[in-house]
Motif scaffolding. Sequence first.
Motif, mmCIF file in Angstrom:
data_model
loop_
_atom_site.group_PDB
_atom_site.id
_atom_site.type_symbol
_atom_site.label_atom_id
_atom_site.label_comp_id
_atom_site.label_asym_id
_atom_site.label_seq_id
_atom_site.Cartn_x
_atom_site.Cartn_y
_atom_site.Cartn_z
ATOM 1 N N UNK A 1 12.357 -19.555 -31.359
ATOM 2 C CA UNK A 1 13.851 -19.683 -31.292
ATOM 3 C C UNK A 1 13.756 -20.880 -30.194
ATOM 4 N N UNK A 2 13.081 -20.591 -29.298
ATOM 5 C CA UNK A 2 13.321 -21.658 -28.019
ATOM 6 C C UNK A 2 12.457 -22.857 -28.192
ATOM 7 N N UNK A 3 11.437 -22.835 -29.227
ATOM 8 C CA UNK A 3 10.984 -24.054 -29.755
ATOM 9 C C UNK A 3 11.831 -24.945 -30.331
ATOM 10 N N UNK A 4 12.510 -24.072 -31.183
ATOM 11 C CA UNK A 4 13.733 -25.004 -32.141
ATOM 12 C C UNK A 4 14.566 -25.612 -31.233
ATOM 13 N N UNK A 5 15.260 -24.869 -30.308
ATOM 14 C CA UNK A 5 16.384 -25.110 -29.422
ATOM 15 C C UNK A 5 15.612 -26.289 -28.515
ATOM 16 N N UNK A 6 14.520 -26.282 -28.026
ATOM 17 C CA UNK A 6 13.793 -27.149 -27.194
ATOM 18 C C UNK A 6 13.984 -28.834 -28.050
ATOM 19 N N UNK A 7 13.794 -28.905 -29.475
ATOM 20 C CA UNK A 7 14.214 -29.839 -30.125
ATOM 21 C C UNK A 7 15.275 -30.682 -29.806
ATOM 22 N N UNK A 8 16.416 -29.752 -29.623
ATOM 23 C CA UNK A 8 17.601 -30.415 -29.110
ATOM 24 C C UNK A 8 17.956 -30.645 -27.820
ATOM 25 N N UNK A 9 16.887 -30.449 -26.847
ATOM 26 C CA UNK A 9 16.673 -30.539 -25.625
ATOM 27 C C UNK A 9 17.603 -29.436 -24.736
ATOM 28 N N UNK A 10 17.366 -28.337 -25.365
ATOM 29 C CA UNK A 10 17.861 -27.128 -24.692
ATOM 30 C C UNK A 10 16.814 -26.180 -24.118
ATOM 31 N N UNK A 11 16.866 -26.166 -22.994
ATOM 32 C CA UNK A 11 15.640 -25.277 -22.404
ATOM 33 C C UNK A 11 15.753 -23.842 -22.684
ATOM 34 N N UNK A 12 14.514 -22.968 -22.481
ATOM 35 C CA UNK A 12 14.773 -21.667 -22.573
ATOM 36 C C UNK A 12 15.676 -20.922 -21.766
ATOM 37 N N UNK A 13 15.652 -21.490 -20.474
ATOM 38 C CA UNK A 13 16.530 -20.905 -19.252
ATOM 39 C C UNK A 13 18.045 -21.252 -19.696
ATOM 40 N N UNK A 14 18.317 -22.262 -20.364
ATOM 41 C CA UNK A 14 19.698 -22.504 -20.507
ATOM 42 C C UNK A 14 20.148 -21.727 -21.838
ATOM 43 N N UNK A 15 19.210 -21.575 -22.490
ATOM 44 C CA UNK A 15 19.327 -20.392 -23.928
ATOM 45 C C UNK A 15 19.637 -19.052 -23.443
ATOM 46 N N UNK A 16 18.771 -18.577 -22.462
ATOM 47 C CA UNK A 16 18.991 -17.141 -22.082
ATOM 48 C C UNK A 16 20.281 -16.879 -21.260
ATOM 49 N N UNK A 17 20.765 -18.137 -20.913
ATOM 50 C CA UNK A 17 22.221 -17.964 -20.138
ATOM 51 C C UNK A 17 23.122 -17.266 -21.208
ATOM 52 N N UNK A 18 22.968 -17.550 -22.378
ATOM 53 C CA UNK A 18 23.907 -17.097 -23.327
ATOM 54 C C UNK A 18 23.647 -16.015 -24.165
ATOM 55 N N UNK A 19 22.504 -15.369 -23.901
ATOM 56 C CA UNK A 19 21.838 -14.323 -24.439
ATOM 57 C C UNK A 19 22.639 -12.829 -24.204
ATOM 58 N N UNK A 20 23.337 -12.653 -23.034
ATOM 59 C CA UNK A 20 24.071 -11.313 -22.853
ATOM 60 C C UNK A 20 25.079 -11.210 -23.653
ATOM 61 N N UNK A 21 25.953 -12.540 -23.490
ATOM 62 C CA UNK A 21 27.458 -12.342 -24.165
ATOM 63 C C UNK A 21 27.298 -12.438 -25.846
ATOM 64 N N UNK A 22 26.100 -13.029 -26.207
ATOM 65 C CA UNK A 22 25.655 -13.087 -27.582
ATOM 66 C C UNK A 22 25.609 -11.522 -27.983
#
Length: 268
Positions: free
Chosen positions: A182-203
């Motif tokens: 998932x993070x590898x795919x998001x990284x292609x959109x220039x979204x870091x793993x750290x940024x993605x995890x910020x949305x995990x709890x609300x998700x």
Amino acid sequence: MGDNKIIFEKEVAETLGIEAAIILELYKAKEFDDSLSEKDLFNQIAAECSFINSKILASNFEKLKKVKLIKFDSNQNKQSNEGNFDLKTPNKNDTNSKIKISQTWIPSKETIEVLELGGISINFAKSKLKEFKIYWTERNQARDNWNILFLDYIRREWATENSSNKGMPYCMHKNWVPNEDVFAVLNLSQITKESALNYLKEFIIYWEENGTALKSWNSKFIEHVKRKELTSTNKNGKENIRNNEPGKFSKGFTERKRDQSWAKEFKF
């Protein structure tokens, strides 16, 4: 080799099986005439191997023939169609004709061997056989590759069986974490793993309360993160340039109208 003893090579037995090793040793020792037809050669070997089941003998004869360890006059075999000996193993599809699957169909021995080599439980394959036959019986299709279809079906089912949720939909839970892909795919959109995890709890909270069950939550999380990043704002209240939607401008109309930076590249 004495008249009452058969000595065969260990390597041959390990590779082709004990029965094939015995047949090959008899073939070498008896020095059968190469001018014999396939049927005559088989009959002579069968007479020497009366202690081996006829079906097992036939399948091993076929095996040795395929690897060209036994020879016979193939021309004689073609000259007469009368009494041709069928060397095919039972229940193996005729590659020259399409047939509909029946309730008595079973996969070939070779298919089972391939499954075993792939580390798939044979008991598992047997438990799925009835389901496979029901599926294709209802479709009423004629095929010439039932063994291949069964092989592919069992491989998919085995992979599903060994997945964490066994291929079944499941509800979101508080311990869920996205796959590293998932993070590898998001990284292609220039979204870091750290940024993605910020949305995990609300998700997790949202989908826990929603109660929806899915087979995989990874793609759902990717959509969620991209949507959040798309609408995120920087400290100045302006949309991040990196996350602008296609067709949106980073500057207002008046500012764009006054901007003449594009003309600097032209020299008059």
